[in-house]
Design a protein around this motif. Structure first.
Motif, PDB file in Angstrom:
ATOM      1  N   SER A  20      -2.953   7.749  -8.187  1.00  0.00           N
ATOM      2  CA  SER A  20      -1.849   8.194  -7.304  1.00  0.00           C
ATOM      3  C   SER A  20      -1.695   7.221  -6.147  1.00  0.00           C
ATOM      4  O   SER A  20      -0.586   6.857  -5.754  1.00  0.00           O
ATOM      5  CB  SER A  20      -2.132   9.580  -6.720  1.00  0.00           C
ATOM      6  OG  SER A  20      -2.404  10.476  -7.734  1.00  0.00           O
ATOM      7  N   HIS A  21      -2.848   6.807  -5.588  1.00  0.00           N
ATOM      8  CA  HIS A  21      -2.783   5.870  -4.466  1.00  0.00           C
ATOM      9  C   HIS A  21      -2.173   4.549  -4.919  1.00  0.00           C
ATOM     10  O   HIS A  21      -1.327   3.959  -4.237  1.00  0.00           O
ATOM     11  CB  HIS A  21      -4.183   5.645  -3.886  1.00  0.00           C
ATOM     12  CG  HIS A  21      -4.168   4.867  -2.613  1.00  0.00           C
ATOM     13  ND1 HIS A  21      -4.564   3.552  -2.527  1.00  0.00           N
ATOM     14  CD2 HIS A  21      -3.766   5.203  -1.371  1.00  0.00           C
ATOM     15  CE1 HIS A  21      -4.402   3.136  -1.284  1.00  0.00           C
ATOM     16  NE2 HIS A  21      -3.938   4.117  -0.570  1.00  0.00           N
ATOM     17  N   LEU A  22      -2.584   4.124  -6.111  1.00  0.00           N
ATOM     18  CA  LEU A  22      -2.068   2.862  -6.631  1.00  0.00           C
ATOM     19  C   LEU A  22      -0.557   2.935  -6.864  1.00  0.00           C
ATOM     20  O   LEU A  22       0.169   1.965  -6.623  1.00  0.00           O
ATOM     21  CB  LEU A  22      -2.811   2.494  -7.921  1.00  0.00           C
ATOM     22  CG  LEU A  22      -2.661   1.041  -8.319  1.00  0.00           C
ATOM     23  CD1 LEU A  22      -3.149   0.137  -7.202  1.00  0.00           C
ATOM     24  CD2 LEU A  22      -3.435   0.771  -9.599  1.00  0.00           C
ATOM     25  N   ALA A  23      -0.092   4.093  -7.333  1.00  0.00           N
ATOM     26  CA  ALA A  23       1.352   4.264  -7.566  1.00  0.00           C
ATOM     27  C   ALA A  23       2.108   4.069  -6.248  1.00  0.00           C
ATOM     28  O   ALA A  23       3.187   3.450  -6.223  1.00  0.00           O
ATOM     29  CB  ALA A  23       1.630   5.646  -8.144  1.00  0.00           C
ATOM     30  N   VAL A  24       1.525   4.559  -5.155  1.00  0.00           N
ATOM     31  CA  VAL A  24       2.168   4.403  -3.843  1.00  0.00           C
ATOM     32  C   VAL A  24       2.174   2.923  -3.437  1.00  0.00           C
ATOM     33  O   VAL A  24       3.179   2.391  -2.956  1.00  0.00           O
ATOM     34  CB  VAL A  24       1.450   5.280  -2.785  1.00  0.00           C
ATOM     35  CG1 VAL A  24       1.940   4.971  -1.382  1.00  0.00           C
ATOM     36  CG2 VAL A  24       1.655   6.766  -3.114  1.00  0.00           C
ATOM     37  N   VAL A  25       1.042   2.246  -3.683  1.00  0.00           N
ATOM     38  CA  VAL A  25       0.968   0.812  -3.351  1.00  0.00           C
ATOM     39  C   VAL A  25       2.010   0.039  -4.163  1.00  0.00           C
ATOM     40  O   VAL A  25       2.704  -0.850  -3.641  1.00  0.00           O
ATOM     41  CB  VAL A  25      -0.454   0.255  -3.613  1.00  0.00           C
ATOM     42  CG1 VAL A  25      -0.501  -1.250  -3.367  1.00  0.00           C
ATOM     43  CG2 VAL A  25      -1.486   0.972  -2.738  1.00  0.00           C
ATOM     44  N   GLU A  26       2.160   0.420  -5.437  1.00  0.00           N
ATOM     45  CA  GLU A  26       3.140  -0.294  -6.277  1.00  0.00           C
ATOM     46  C   GLU A  26       4.572  -0.052  -5.816  1.00  0.00           C
ATOM     47  O   GLU A  26       5.418  -0.948  -5.879  1.00  0.00           O
ATOM     48  CB  GLU A  26       2.933   0.088  -7.750  1.00  0.00           C
ATOM     49  CG  GLU A  26       1.803  -0.752  -8.341  1.00  0.00           C
ATOM     50  CD  GLU A  26       1.229  -0.218  -9.642  1.00  0.00           C
ATOM     51  OE1 GLU A  26       1.720   0.832 -10.119  1.00  0.00           O
ATOM     52  OE2 GLU A  26       0.287  -0.850 -10.155  1.00  0.00           O
ATOM     53  N   THR A  27       4.815   1.149  -5.341  1.00  0.00           N
ATOM     54  CA  THR A  27       6.145   1.433  -4.782  1.00  0.00           C
ATOM     55  C   THR A  27       6.406   0.522  -3.583  1.00  0.00           C
ATOM     56  O   THR A  27       7.488  -0.067  -3.445  1.00  0.00           O
ATOM     57  CB  THR A  27       6.243   2.916  -4.355  1.00  0.00           C
ATOM     58  OG1 THR A  27       6.013   3.720  -5.494  1.00  0.00           O
ATOM     59  CG2 THR A  27       7.595   3.237  -3.762  1.00  0.00           C
ATOM     60  N   LEU A  28       5.381   0.383  -2.733  1.00  0.00           N
ATOM     61  CA  LEU A  28       5.531  -0.498  -1.573  1.00  0.00           C
ATOM     62  C   LEU A  28       5.764  -1.943  -2.011  1.00  0.00           C
ATOM     63  O   LEU A  28       6.600  -2.661  -1.447  1.00  0.00           O
ATOM     64  CB  LEU A  28       4.282  -0.419  -0.686  1.00  0.00           C
ATOM     65  CG  LEU A  28       4.162   0.816   0.197  1.00  0.00           C
ATOM     66  CD1 LEU A  28       2.781   0.877   0.843  1.00  0.00           C
ATOM     67  CD2 LEU A  28       5.253   0.822   1.265  1.00  0.00           C
TER      68      LEU A  28
END
Ligand SMILES: Cc1ncc(COP(=O)(O)O)c(C=O)c1O
Ligand SMILES: N[C@H](CCC[C@H](N)C(=O)O)C(=O)O
Length: 412
Positions: free
Chosen positions: A207-215
């Motif tokens: 989930s955290h990685l998904a947020v980083v990828e969005t950024l």
């Protein structure tokens, strides 16, 4: 850099030392080990070697914590004008300060914009086009970061899976245009930010990685030359004795990989991770009462006004007896309740503990984060004192409140 991977569990604290502190300063009492805070900061630095680590002050904005972290070379992330003022007073410089303006009251914007006039290195993060407009109305054209609403979140409970909450941030699809617009209007647009949520465990890595990828995708799509990408905080700590620690390395590595193709600095904003296991809450049993099949109620002098997390989030905090002579006592299920007349005033339910006695000292673990900071005066209960441990010495860094403190602001 030295690296201390060990989690500091409640059982690692010395019972005689904690009992001495309870005897000397009274209870309820927060004990905060500032050297441990410094080591936790080093652990984050070691995992994210080239990142700027901005401590999320909301976890514990006590002056002693802020000034120790300023001395250690941390930056700070502030959630209000008050936190910005406290951070500057504690020794952080303007360039260390990130102010995250979440639905900011007018007075907060007035104060921070005024402070930024003398400190052009301070950065303001806006979470809505409207906030950008309100900054412009105040003549602010300084360093600006935009908070992205990533659409997914995670955390120790649904109420703190902030990334999924649309009230925080601008939808990712709208961010590139808003960055360009703000830049055209003369702001010094420096970064993008998102925060997944609080209390991330090893299971929340994706989930955290998904947020980083969005950024990362937002940063790819903008024509504005960004200085940094701020992936927020949220790194969790084990609250239950059997829970494994969070492994920061794979999170850090995946974060670096996701941003590797971009020429941007990385910013992280941990709060809880730096202070949670550096603190314990000491309390004294004042009422012992049979609880039928549920064992025994231990009424203590700390409650939901001292440590709100169990009542607010149903959060688990480990509890331990500090008494030296419990070998001859039977273990039983103990429910630890506070002095407030609310049925949610329960600090711990059905824990295996030695049969409690009036006067027993208990320690409550992981109390360094969101403990004293969320304490309140409901039912006219003064907030507790805080003792800091630093370089082998202890000292009061926040005195115990009195009833006079509670009534001081009142007029007849
Ligand atoms: C924007 C932002 N950054 C950082 C944090 C720190 O969270 P944590 O204490 O879980 O690391 C929070 C949580 O309140 C936050 O809202
Ligand atoms: N504001 C934070 C949540 C803080 C949770 C904290 N107050 C706790 O005690 O767990 C966030 O957006 O992730």
């Amino acid at each position: 850099m030295t690296r201390d991977p060990a989690v500091r569990r409640l059982d690692d604290w010395g019972a005689p030392e904690l009992r001495d502190l309870a005897n000397e300063y009274g209870t309820p009492l927060y004990v905060l080990d500032l050297d441990r805070v410094a080591r936790n900061f080093e652990r984050v630095q070691a995992a994210f070697p080239n990142a700027a680590v901005h401590y999320a002050a909301k976890a514990n904005a006590g002056r002693a914590v802020l000034s120790r972290l300023a001395t250690e070379g941390a930056g700070v992330e502030c959630a209000s004008a008050g936190e910005v003022e406290r951070a500057l007073e504690a020794g952080f410089a303007g360039e260390d300060v990130l102010y995250t303006a979440v639905n900011p009251p007018a007075a907060d914007l007035d104060t921070v914009v005024a402070l930024a006039r003398d400190r052009p290195e301070l950065t303001i993060t806006a979470g809505a086009r409207d906030t950008v407009d309100r900054l412009a109305e105040r003549g602010y054209d300084g360093r600006l970061c935009l908070r992205v609403h990533p659409g997914t979140g995670a955390g120790h409970g649904e109420s703190v899976a902030t990334g999924g909450d649309a009230s925080f941030g601008v939808p990712a699809a709208d961010v590139p245009a808003l960055l360009e617009d703000a830049s055209d209007r003369g702001f010094d647009v420096v970064g993008v930010h998102a925060h997944t949520g609080s209390g991330l465990s090893n299971e929340d890595r994706e989930s955290h990685l998904a947020v980083v990828e969005t950024l990362a995708s937002v940063a790819e799509r903008t024509t504005v030359d960004l200085e940094f990408v701020d992936v927020g905080g949220g790194f969790g700590v084990p609250y239950r004795p059997e829970e494994p620690p969070l492994d920061l390395d794979p999170i850090a590595e995946a974060t670096r990989e996701a941003l590797a193709h971009l020429d941007v600095d990385l910013v992280v904003e941990p709060g809880r991770y730096l202070v949670a296991d550096a603190g314990v809450l000491l309390t004294t049993v004042n009422t012992v009462k049979p609880a039928g099949e549920q064992g025994t109620f231990a009424g203590v002098d700390a409650g939901m006004t001292t440590l709100l997390r169990p009542a607010l989030y149903d959060a688990f905090h480990h509890v331990r007896s500090l008494e030296p002579d419990t070998a001859d006592r039977e273990e039983t299920a103990v429910t630890v309740v506070g002095p407030v007349c609310e049925s949610t005033d329960v600090l711990a339910e059905g824990r295996r503990l030695p049969e409690p006695d009036r006067g027993d000292r208990l320690a409550i673990g992981n109390a360094g984060a969101y403990g004293i900071e969320m304490a309140n005066q409901y039912t006219s209960r003064p907030r507790p004192a805080v003792v800091a441990l630093e370089h082998g010495e202890d000292r009061i860094v926040r005195r115990r409140e009195t009833t006079e403190d509670i009534t001081a602001m009142e007029e007849p």
